[in-house]
Scaffold this motif. Structure first.
Motif, PDB file in Angstrom:
ATOM      1  N   PRO A 105       0.831  -1.211   0.000  1.00  0.00           N
ATOM      2  CA  PRO A 105       0.000   0.000   0.000  1.00  0.00           C
ATOM      3  C   PRO A 105       0.863   1.257   0.000  1.00  0.00           C
ATOM      4  CG  PRO A 105      -0.807  -1.584   1.599  1.00  0.00           C
ATOM      5  CD  PRO A 105       0.494  -2.122   1.112  1.00  0.00           C
ATOM      6  N   VAL A 106       0.449   2.254  -0.801  1.00  0.00           N
ATOM      7  CA  VAL A 106       1.206   3.493  -0.971  1.00  0.00           C
ATOM      8  C   VAL A 106       0.362   4.647  -0.465  1.00  0.00           C
ATOM      9  CG1 VAL A 106       2.327   5.036  -2.613  1.00  0.00           C
ATOM     10  CG2 VAL A 106       2.461   2.560  -2.948  1.00  0.00           C
ATOM     11  N   VAL A 107       1.002   5.532   0.327  1.00  0.00           N
ATOM     12  CA  VAL A 107       0.363   6.739   0.838  1.00  0.00           C
ATOM     13  C   VAL A 107       1.001   7.937   0.147  1.00  0.00           C
ATOM     14  CG1 VAL A 107      -0.060   8.173   2.865  1.00  0.00           C
ATOM     15  CG2 VAL A 107      -0.145   5.681   3.058  1.00  0.00           C
ATOM     16  N   SER A 108       0.170   8.789  -0.434  1.00  0.00           N
ATOM     17  CA  SER A 108       0.650  10.016  -1.076  1.00  0.00           C
ATOM     18  C   SER A 108       0.545  11.164  -0.083  1.00  0.00           C
ATOM     19  CB  SER A 108      -0.182  10.320  -2.329  1.00  0.00           C
ATOM     20  OG  SER A 108       0.162  11.579  -2.861  1.00  0.00           O
ATOM     21  N   ALA A 109       1.673  11.810   0.195  1.00  0.00           N
ATOM     22  CA  ALA A 109       1.706  12.953   1.123  1.00  0.00           C
ATOM     23  C   ALA A 109       2.474  14.081   0.441  1.00  0.00           C
ATOM     24  CB  ALA A 109       2.354  12.562   2.446  1.00  0.00           C
TER      25      ALA A 109
END
Length: 416
Positions: A245-249
């Protein structure tokens, strides 16, 4: 002696061989002729190097592809540079009209630029909107393909700029929420020419890490041009293909690169990313304490309820006088015993009457009953019964059995 004539050179490249090669000059001329046939074209890229000497009528620049590490050398007349609305600087995105040209002496390809136009923000946004629609049609933004974030990752992958504030925000806020959090950090370029390649490579490396359960791509705010790498198609497809899973910040609330739409979770800021990737230890502790207290109250309430039920049951008359139940049951047992005794006696009477009846029948049908009526049984000495007088001999000894007793007789004669 005359020098032998050299064979003619092959006309086509496919006709060359080790025995009949082309000289360098011919190959260079052939390439030049081929390139010369190319039409004038428009090409887009990013200026990474600009050389303009005072008094020179021609300037030189290097035009680089913004997505991959490829570049072309360009020559441009200074009049074309002066005709631009503003001075051309390194890092600018431009489109230029050029004619490919091959320098046969150096064997290098050069683009002879005729016009240069800067790529404005409006045009960049239009291209991003086109890419957005294209990726949306492919399903890269669909909610059902997004992966849920782990409740508590073993290790957090972080892709960020070198010594950036975004890294500090993510790490400090994450450890403030969960002090035992562990990171696998990759510091890369998040702006400029190498941003796409470095961020993509770092993402793929962390995606392959056996202990990394979530990857955060973080960067501070910036202008549209600064955040363009995070709307690059190559990077977006790498994020969509990631198994982790990838989180964009990226940036702030107002910044919406296309990475926000492809990532499994979008954090409004790097600080907000910490809230998404780890739970709040203090809140979890309070939750555990609250659950324990609810369990204690529920158990105490259940015990109180059961104790009250026992009190209600023991206060009933049947339990208040514990001998009452035994007395009632004793009466029931006595009644059952009396009925059983009566039934057994009745059964015995019927069986006794039946035995007497059978005895009377047996007595009426027995030989003794016949003897009692005056009949007798005559037997020989071997106890065989005499049934026929003709079978007897004169003076033969016989026994006669009467109703009471026996007598001995001899045959004095027989008659039929």
């Amino acid at each position: 002696m005359s020098t032998p004539a050299r064979p003619p050179l092959p006309e086509r490249a496919a006709d060359t061989s080790a025995e009949h090669p082309w000289p360098v000059r011919l190959l260079s001329m052939k390439i030049g002729e081929y390139v010369e046939k190319m039409s004038v074209l428009w090409v887009e890229g990013q200026v990474v190097q600009l050389t303009r000497r005072p008094g020179a009528r021609t300037a030189f620049l290097t035009l680089r592809d913004p997505d991959v590490d490829m570049s072309l050398s360009c020559s441009v007349h200074v009049n074309a540079l002066d005709a631009m609305p503003g001075p051309l600087t390194e890092g600018a995105r431009v489109v230029l009209q050029a004619k490919p040209s091959f320098w046969t002496q150096r064997g290098s390809l050069v683009m002879d630029a005729r016009q240069i136009r800067p790529v404005g923000v409006g045009e960049l946004l239009a291209r991003l909107e086109y890419l957005k629609r294209h990726l949306a049609q492919e399903g890269l933004f669909d909610r059902d393909r997004k992966q849920p974030l782990p409740f508590l990752p073993r290790r957090i992958g972080l892709v960020c700029g070198r010594a950036s504030a975004a890294e500090k925000d993510v790490v400090e806020n994450t450890r403030r929420r969960w002090p035992a959090a562990r990171f696998e950090i990759r510091q890369v370029a998040v702006q400029g020419n190498g941003a796409v390649a470095e961020v993509t490579a770092a993402l793929q490396e962390l995606d392959a890490h056996p202990e990394v359960d979530v990857v955060v791509i973080a960067r501070g705010g910036g202008g549209v041009e600064d955040l363009l790498p995070f709307s690059n198609e190559t990077m977006l497809r790498a994020v969509a293909a990631a198994r982790t899973p990838v989180v964009s910040a990226i940036g702030h609330d107002v910044d919406t690169p296309l990475l926000d739409l492809v990532a499994d979770h979008r954090a409004s800021t790097p600080t907000d990313a910490a809230k998404a990737i780890v739970p709040d230890a203090e809140a979890e502790r309070r939750g555990v304490d609250a659950a324990r207290e609810r369990g204690r109250r529920a158990l105490a309430g259940r015990v109180h309820h059961e104790r009250r039920r026992i009190t209600e049951l023991t206060s009933r008359p049947v339990l208040a006088d514990k001998g009452a139940v035994l007395r009632v049951q004793r009466e029931v047992v006595s009644a059952l015993r009396g009925r059983a005794h009566q039934r057994v006696e009745a059964l015995l009477h019927r069986q006794r009457d039946q035995v007497a009846h059978l005895r009377a029948q047996a007595r009426a049908l027995s030989p003794q009953s016949t003897l009692d009526r005056g009949y007798a049984v005559v037997t020989r000495a071997d106890d065989t019964v005499v049934t026929d007088a003709a079978a007897l001999e004169t003076d033969q000894a016989l026994r006669v059995r009467l109703a009471r007793g026996e007598i001995g007789v001899r045959v004095i004669g027989t008659s039929r």
